[in-house]
Design an enzyme around this catalytic site. Structure first.
Site: not given
Ligand SMILES: Cc1cc2nc3c(=O)[nH]c(=O)nc-3n(C[C@H](O)[C@H](O)[C@H](O)COP(=O)(O)OP(=O)(O)OC[C@H]3O[C@@H](n4cnc5c(N)ncnc54)[C@H](O)[C@@H]3O)c2cc1C
Ligand code: SF4
Ligand code: FES
Lengths: 658, 251
Positions: A40, A42-45, A266, A330, A423
């Protein structure tokens, strides 16, 4: 197995500092010998992979999109919280900690949440240093807005594209490490199995989504940063590809799943408009800074919203919750919208919507200020609207454009129509203070873990959590494990555990391809979503949940008989990828209902109709349910483990926003 | 419910990178409220249920921010409307009875993977070459320690809204990536934090861009006209200035 949360002893305010200065470290030479898999980006990864590589570890990162920059975090709109107190409005680490625990309806762990609040301030510093262009005031300082469940302004933002800007910052840090050769990036790869050796996570099986080839990857530790599972509802605000597969495979390899029924609906999303609809679009919570929510006071009022006079409007949030008004959390705002619509006051064609109206603040708040800046005495309405519109445009322009694009209505002229939608998922893999699951060496970060938000997440705190986990927590806590692994040589991927895991993954794919029924994967996903939305959504009850479990089991059986997956295994085949994900959702959905049925109380987003106050608010049962429900997978069923929650610093109360 | 529109589609089908592709024709009924991708969902559902192979296309967020969707619609990347991505395009922009031609991005830098899906990893390599500020977690000073005038922050933000979709490359007859590279260079060179690496960054990114086989810029402006985020052409002028400046300083 007992659940060890490994919370360090000592005073809440100094725990983390003390932990940091006493946790075992890995020296730089040894770091280069240690390999870490980050699933992953995303922000965390992305933040974890970049930071661990900066520290000297050898990192492999995976994502299923074509580029790490496209992770679902990119879509986050409204903002990110931090206890900077730049507005001098009484904010502090303690207040952010308190708001988050209360917002979560007293179902999260104090120590983790306090650490999160402590890390929040460094996140903003880090992001600014990377070149994240946050909104600023004319004097050059950073700008803030308010989010729900708080009475201070602590939310940092970049128009309605905060997630995009934060993720591009983390992504650039990640790509820098790719360029330096410290991270090897595998895009268009999907992790489909965790490999365990002697009880510890030692690698993954990933499928190359372009060629269909299976790959084995070794790591001294495996970090799952794979996001949330909101798409189990089919219609949600999540990106189409968001899924539970990585977490689910970990769960089936022994990792406990925490609080699966805690999902966030949401309140402000664009309502469903047709049966073909593939996803729902969020209208950021930040809009509730300036938008007022209302429905007509009269039943079946068919008038155009602009023709309904002020005294015939029911600003029901302001009426019910005067202290927080439109900025209640929410879960509360969503339930209140559902209550009005169920009572017949909904608006729009479907009657399943309420108004989010900007006119008042456009004119009275911004129009007046601008007019006074321009020395216009007694501005007329037209002037106020013209001036106020410019300010609204600057703050929310992209959201207004998006709304217009989808609905073909101009929200500068008529109020938005909104309705709650799925959401975010507070539930996720159970982790200890180190962010490690109960499987040694297997970690979960970001939305993928159950961690910090209890039964309801406050707005703008998911971005904060993802980046805290990646930039500031895991780089420290992983030392606690890896310092003991420095003598572990890389294990060959010919090891029998890798062979067996790959075979299991292959068998599953062959099974799916072998069905050759008549119905599309999508059709099953839609059906599943409807069951969960109706029976394990905004309101739940015992009867509905029991029905849902039976319906999901039947749907799953049907899926394995009648699904049709076109194409073949060894090629780019998005339908096959989707089938694997839906198969996992069909199992997760059942566990969500099992969890919701077990929790005989209402808390946060989990609203059991049987348990409510006379005024229709959630009624917790702290006596019996003040625990994290961590479920262990046992073949066809699950075993419940409880982590009791202890509140030593915050007095638990009935949550009130009145 | 609005009335359904009857559409004829001519869609590019290509099994994989090695095979030659061709257009196939399909008929679809669509509601004007559907997005373009939802119309493709309907087509794919039809194809699957009649035992045929669905059309492979990239998409994820479906709200115009991830940059994944990428269709050339009637010869225009992301279709006929300005300032929107394919996923944000709605069928109400078309008429009952229309014939719509749909192709993948076409550029040397973006080889086709299957049907309408292309490989854009060249963009990641350009960023890896220099599209960042070198700072490690934990190094930062207080966020308000450096004041940044609002106009500068806004300008940097405007450039930073690029979603990396590649429509600019697809729109350009030379398949140039200058708008994409210019956007990143502009964002980082405007901000005080980005100044120390300003010269090495632009040279590294341009070198990588050339190595990936993107073409030269001849200032036709097609890129900015088709960019869904309306990244202005001025970022290319800025990129040229930054590059020449760096070269003059011997970078
Ligand atoms: C429309 C929307 C608006 C939002 N707005 C806000 C906001 O304003 N403020 C706030 O704090 N939060 C907000 N959130 C929540 C927030 O965006 C998410 O909770 C957060 O970004 C999740 O980040 P993450 O790094 O955990 O996962 P993600 O960003 O979901 O990343 C997941 C990663 O894992 C990878 N992945 C998944 N499964 C696999 C697999 N099996 N094999 C390989 N790769 C895989 C994907 O490719 C991706 O890179 C919002 C959410 C949505 C839906
Ligand atoms: S500059 Fe515009 S067209 Fe080019 S990649 Fe960025 S957003 Fe897409
Ligand atoms: S699918 Fe994300 S921009 Fe179109």
């Amino acid at each position: 197995m007992t659940l060890e949360s490994k919370i360090p002893a000592g005073d809440i305010a100094t725990k983390w500092t003390k932990y940091k200065s006493t946790v075992p470290l890995v020296n730089p030479a040894n770091k280069r010998q240690l390999e870490i898999i980050v699933v992953g980006t995303g922000l965390a990864g992305a933040s974890a992979a970049a930071t661990l590589a900066e520290m000297g570890y050898k990192v492999k990162a995976f994502c299923f999109q074509d580029s790490p920059r496209r992770a679902h975090s990119i879509a986050a709109q409204g903002g990110i919280n931090a206890a900077k107190n730049y507005q001098n409005d009484g904010d502090s680490v303690y207040r952010l900690f308190y708001d988050t625990i209360k917002g979560g309806d007293y179902r999260s762990r104090e120590a983790n949440v306090h650490r999160l609040a402590e890390c929040s301030t460094s996140i903003i510093d880090q992001c600014v240093a990377q070149g994240v262009p946050f909104a600023r005031e004319y004097g050059g300082t950073l700008s803030n807005r308010s989010f729900g469940g708080t009475q201070v302004q602590r939310t940092f933002y970049a128009a309605g594209q905060t997630g995009q800007q934060l993720l591009l910052g983390a992504y650039s840090g990640l790509e820098r490490q790719v360029g330096l050769g410290n991270v090897k990036m595998y895009a268009r790869h999907e992790m489909i199995e965790v490999v365990k050796i002697d009880g510890k996570a030692r690698g993954i099986i990933a499928r190359n989504l372009v060629t269909g080839a299976m790959e084995r990857h070794f790591g001294h530790a495996v970090l799952l940063c794979t996001g949330g599972y909101g798409n189990v509802f089919y219609l949600s605000t999540n990106a189409m590809g968001s899924n539970v597969t990585a977490a689910w495979k970990a769960h089936k390899s022994g990792a406990y799943f925490g609080n699966p029924c805690f999902t966030q609906i949401h309140p402000t999303c664009i309502p469903v408009s047709g049966h073909y609809q593939s996803k729902l679009t969020l209208m950021s919570e930040s809009l509730r800074n300036d938008g007022r929510i209302w429905v007509p006071k009269k039943l079946n009022d068919e008038r155009h919203p602009n023709d309904i006079p002020e005294d015939e409007r029911d600003y029901y949030l302001e009426r019910r919750y005067p202290a927080f008004g439109n900025l209640v959390p929410r879960d509360i705002a969503s339930r209140a919208a559902k209550e009005r619509c169920d009572a017949g006051y909904g608006v729009g064609q479907s009657k399943m919507a309420v108004y989010l109206d900007f006119k008042y603040n456009m004119m009275q708040k911004y129009g007046r200020t601008e007019a006074s800046k321009l020395n216009i005495a007694n501005p007329d309405d037209e002037t106020l609207i013209r001036l106020g519109k410019e300010v609204i445009k600057e703050k929310y322009g992209n959201l207004f454009d998006m709304y217009k694009q989808i609905t073909d209505e101009d929200p500068y002229e008529v109020p938005m129509r909104i309705y709650p939608a799925v959401h975010y998922t507070m539930g996720g893999l159970w982790v200890d203070y180190d962010l490690m699951t109960n499987v040694p060496g297997l970690y979960a970060l970001g939305e993928a873990n159950f961690s910090d938000h209890g039964a309801n997440r406050l707005g703008a705190s998911a971005l904060m959590q993802g980046l805290a986990d990646g930039y500031f927590v895991i780089p420290i806590t992983i030392g606690n494990y890896l310092s003991k692994e420095i003598h572990t040589k890389p294990i060959s991927t010919d090891h029998e555990a890798f062979v067996a895991a790959e075979k299991a993954a292959n068998d599953r794919i062959q099974q799916l391809m072998g069905i050759q029924g008549t119905r599309s994967v999508e059709s099953y996903h839609r059906k599943l979503g409807l069951i969960i939305w109706n029976k394990c959504g905004m309101a739940r009850n015992e009867k509905g949940l029991k029905e849902a479990i039976a319906e999901i089991q039947a749907l799953r059986a049907d899926f394995y008989k009648n699904v049709r997956i076109p194409g073949s295994v060894n090629e780019f085949n998005p339908e096959l990828d989707k089938a694997g994900r839906v198969a996992d959702f069909l199992e997760l959905g059942e566990l969500m209902c099992v969890d919701a049925l077990n929790r005989n109380e209402s808390c946060g987003g989990h609203f059991r109709e049987e348990y409510q106050t006379e005024e229709g608010e959630a009624l917790r049962d702290d006596e019996n349910y003040m625990y994290v429900a961590a479920w262990e997978h046992k073949g066809n069923t699950w075993e419940l483990h409880k982590e009791e929650l202890n509140y030593e610093n915050i007095k638990i109360q009935q949550r009130s926003y009145k | 419910m609005s009335k359904l529109m009857k559409l004829n589609l001519k869609v590019w089908r290509q099994k994989n990178a090695e095979s030659a592709g061709n257009f196939e024709e399909y008929k679809v009924d669509a509601s004007p409220d559907m997005s373009f991708l939802e119309m493709f969902d309907v087509l794919n559902e039809q194809l699957i249920e009649t035992g045929k192979e669905p059309v492979a296309f990239d998409h994820d967020c479906r709200e115009g921010i991830c940059g994944m969707c990428s269709m050339v619609i009637d010869g225009r990347p992301h279709g006929p409307k300005q300032g929107v991505t394919t996923c944000q395009l709605h069928m109400r922009s078309f008429n009952d009875g229309d014939t719509i031609t749909v192709e993948p991005w076409r550029a040397n830098g973006f080889p086709v993977i299957k049907d309408l899906t292309v490989n854009r990893s060249a963009f990641d390599r350009i960023i890896a070459a220099g599209g960042f500020i070198s700072t490690n977690a934990g190094n930062a000073v207080d966020a308000n320690a450096v004041l940044i005038p609002k106009e500068v922050a806004d300008e940097a933000f405007e450039a930073a809204t690029c979603i990396g979709c590649g429509a600019c490359v697809s729109a350009c007859k030379n398949a140039s990536a200058m708008l994409f590279v210019g956007a990143k260079v502009t964002q980082l060179s405007k901000l005080p934090q980005g100044k120390p690496e300003r010269e090495s960054r632009v040279v590294a990114m341009v070198n990588q861009m050339d190595a990936e086989g993107f073409g030269a810029c001849t200032n036709t402006g097609a890129c900015a006209a088709e960019c869904p985020k309306q990244i202005p052409l001025s970022v290319i002028a800025n990129l040229n200035r930054e590059y020449i400046g760096a070269k003059m300083n011997g970078k």
